[in-house]
Motif scaffolding. Structure first.
Motif, PDB file in Angstrom:
ATOM      1  N   ARG A  17       0.838  -1.210   0.000  1.00 52.21           N
ATOM      2  CA  ARG A  17       0.000   0.000   0.000  1.00 52.21           C
ATOM      3  C   ARG A  17       0.864   1.248   0.000  1.00 52.21           C
ATOM      4  O   ARG A  17       0.646   2.163  -0.774  1.00 52.21           O
ATOM      5  CB  ARG A  17      -0.931  -0.020   1.231  1.00 52.21           C
ATOM      6  CG  ARG A  17      -1.821   1.211   1.350  1.00 52.21           C
ATOM      7  CD  ARG A  17      -2.853   1.255   0.229  1.00 52.21           C
ATOM      8  NE  ARG A  17      -3.711   2.416   0.332  1.00 52.21           N
ATOM      9  CZ  ARG A  17      -3.466   3.591  -0.249  1.00 52.21           C
ATOM     10  NH1 ARG A  17      -2.362   3.746  -0.974  1.00 52.21           N
ATOM     11  NH2 ARG A  17      -4.299   4.593  -0.126  1.00 52.21           N
ATOM     12  N   ARG A  64      -2.278  -3.210   3.723  1.00 52.19           N
ATOM     13  CA  ARG A  64      -2.578  -2.411   4.917  1.00 52.19           C
ATOM     14  C   ARG A  64      -1.282  -2.057   5.635  1.00 52.19           C
ATOM     15  O   ARG A  64      -1.255  -1.909   6.855  1.00 52.19           O
ATOM     16  CB  ARG A  64      -3.501  -3.195   5.853  1.00 52.19           C
ATOM     17  CG  ARG A  64      -4.839  -3.589   5.229  1.00 52.19           C
ATOM     18  CD  ARG A  64      -5.694  -4.411   6.162  1.00 52.19           C
ATOM     19  NE  ARG A  64      -5.053  -5.677   6.477  1.00 52.19           N
ATOM     20  CZ  ARG A  64      -5.611  -6.625   7.235  1.00 52.19           C
ATOM     21  NH1 ARG A  64      -6.811  -6.447   7.751  1.00 52.19           N
ATOM     22  NH2 ARG A  64      -4.969  -7.758   7.482  1.00 52.19           N
ATOM     23  N   GLU A 381       2.050  -3.249   9.706  1.00 53.94           N
ATOM     24  CA  GLU A 381       0.608  -3.227   9.418  1.00 53.94           C
ATOM     25  C   GLU A 381      -0.038  -2.077  10.194  1.00 53.94           C
ATOM     26  O   GLU A 381       0.096  -1.987  11.414  1.00 53.94           O
ATOM     27  CB  GLU A 381      -0.034  -4.546   9.806  1.00 53.94           C
ATOM     28  CG  GLU A 381      -1.478  -4.661   9.345  1.00 53.94           C
ATOM     29  CD  GLU A 381      -2.029  -6.065   9.491  1.00 53.94           C
ATOM     30  OE1 GLU A 381      -3.158  -6.298   9.013  1.00 53.94           O
ATOM     31  OE2 GLU A 381      -1.340  -6.922  10.070  1.00 53.94           O
ATOM     32  N   ASN A 383      -3.453  -0.912  10.457  1.00 52.48           N
ATOM     33  CA  ASN A 383      -4.896  -1.028  10.254  1.00 52.48           C
ATOM     34  C   ASN A 383      -5.669  -0.900  11.558  1.00 52.48           C
ATOM     35  O   ASN A 383      -6.837  -1.256  11.631  1.00 52.48           O
ATOM     36  CB  ASN A 383      -5.222  -2.380   9.585  1.00 52.48           C
ATOM     37  CG  ASN A 383      -6.591  -2.390   8.950  1.00 52.48           C
ATOM     38  OD1 ASN A 383      -7.005  -1.406   8.337  1.00 52.48           O
ATOM     39  ND2 ASN A 383      -7.313  -3.487   9.111  1.00 52.48           N
TER      40      ASN A 383
END
Length: 449
Positions: A17, A64, A381, A383
């Motif tokens: 991402r 993510r 990560e 998220n």
């Protein structure tokens, strides 16, 4: 008839991402892919193009995640993780002379160093570090653990004027260290340099020898320097020279030199560093905990000095979290310089990656996500609710505590951490060994009043 070329076979493709490659500076790439082959970064390109041009044995969707170069911990005493919390809330000399050195005399052994280094390695991998520099006894044990863990490591073998569990004096330390250097001369992930402890523990003659041999071998020199005001005052009273002036006179200050701490600097010191090409390793947590002072990081950067980051040992820091050092370095620089623009988020990340690689002489291999460099990579990560909204990934890295969200780590394209699980280390065994030492050493005594 048009023939479409078959996709090139590679080892790994990471569809990301966000990628912060560090080079080019202040760059955040979105929806791009890293292509890894034979342990190196083969390509960095848009995801659709990567899927069209390459086929991988292992493809990961990191949709993510923030993906960055593996972190470089440029100063550590990893085995001292087993002394964590032993002598809190004490100034440096009291901490060293009355607590740490006696504990080392009693407990240090090859097994202690191996177990403590493995404990530190697990924490470093879990928080995104892929390379560390270590200055401690029994460096051959540190090398063995680093190779087993898959980490990249610089061994700065210790040199002191007095005996320790590893040696009897300067001649013995140098003999053992040079043999270690020969052993790892051509190793791909282990390098060996000199680790004279500090100007106040190493006399002129061994320092001059180190300067001469290091120059001949083009080997690194790492030394604790200008760590406290007392160090400067004592040096001036005894020799009339500031410690950095003494090192310059002895030929020890050069682009091979890694100066650790550097909390007590005046304008002349900074000019000397800039002219010599020596590097500064900033250890903000340790400096604050020991009340050693403040490294003038922005002044150093403005003068063109390369500044990297280190955790120092967990005995003077209590963790091995380089992302936390990044955060503290950025905030502290603003307070020390009274400038809100000092050490911005991208600069902090560069200090934790490419600047560290440069200090260790590895900037051609690691420290940024560039084609041709080794695939030392960390994925985080992001998220969780506390990460939202996410407008600026670099800001999140520098100003939030997200080290526990590191999900993947690679060195030379090899997975050391996958979905938060260690791949090369036995965490059950590491915990058992740490418990063994905790029970054996026992409850540390409270600091003296």
């Amino acid at each position: 008839m048009t023939h479409t070329a078959a996709p090139q076979q590679v080892d790994t493709i990471l569809h990301c991402r966000w990628i912060i490659p560090v080079v080019p500076s202040a760059t955040v790439l979105q929806d791009c892919s890293l292509v890894i082959a034979a342990g190196k970064i083969l390509a960095l390109l848009p995801q659709a193009e990567a899927s069209r041009r390459f086929s991988a044995k292992d493809t990961l969707q990191l949709d993510r995640h923030i993906v960055i170069p593996g972190l470089v911990n440029s100063h550590n005493h990893a085995a001292m993780s087993l002394f964590k919390g032993m002598a809190d809330d004490l100034p440096l000399q009291d901490w060293l002379e009355h607590h740490i050195w006696p504990a080392e005399k009693q407990w240090i052994s090859p097994r202690f160093v191996a177990d403590g280094t493995e404990l530190a390695a697990a924490e470093m991998i879990r928080s995104g570090t892929t390379t560390f520099s270590d200055m401690y006894f029994y460096p051959e044990e540190v090398a063995r653990v680093a190779m087993h863990a898959g980490l990249r490591c610089q061994l700065a073998f210790p040199v002191l004027d007095f005996p320790t569990p590893w040696g009897t004096g300067p001649d013995d330390y140098l003999h053992k260290g040079l043999a270690l250097h020969d052993k790892f001369r051509s190793h791909s992930t282990i390098s060996v340099g000199f680790g004279p402890h500090a100007p106040y523990t190493v006399s002129d003659e061994p320092l001059q020898r180190i300067a001469t041999i290091a120059e001949e071998m083009q080997a690194a020199i790492q030394i604790h320097l200008h760590e406290t005001a007392a160090e400067i005052d004592n040096a001036l009273a005894q020799t009339g020279e500031r410690p950095i002036q003494r090192l310059q006179r002895l030929g020890l200050l050069s682009p091979l030199t890694q100066c650790v701490h550097m909390t007590q600097l005046d304008a002349a010191d900074i000019e000397l560093l800039a002219n010599s090409g020596a590097h500064v390793i900033h250890c903000p947590s340790s400096n604050l905990k020991l009340a050693s002072g403040f490294c003038p990081v922005q002044d150093l950067l403005d003068a063109g000095v390369n500044v990297a980051l280190g955790t120092d040992s967990a005995a003077s820091n209590n963790d091995q979290d380089l992302l936390a050092e990044m955060n503290l370095a950025a905030l502290l620089a603003k307070g020390v310089s009274a400038r809100a623009d000092a050490v911005d988020a991208h600069t902090a990340l560069r200090m934790a990656t490419l600047n560290g690689a440069r200090a260790l002489g590895l900037e051609q291999q690691i420290g940024s996500l560039e084609v041709g460099k080794q695939a030392d990579i960390t994925a985080i990560e992001v998220n969780e609710t506390r990460n939202m909204p996410l407008y600026n990934p670099a800001s999140l890295l520098a100003y939030s505590n997200i080290s526990n969200q590191v999900s993947h780590v690679w060195v030379n394209g090899r997975n050391l951490l996958k979905q938060g699980q260690l791949q090369t280390l036995n965490e059950t065994g590491i915990r058992a060994n740490a418990s063994y030492w905790q029970q054996r050493i026992g409850k540390p005594q409270a600091p003296r009043a």
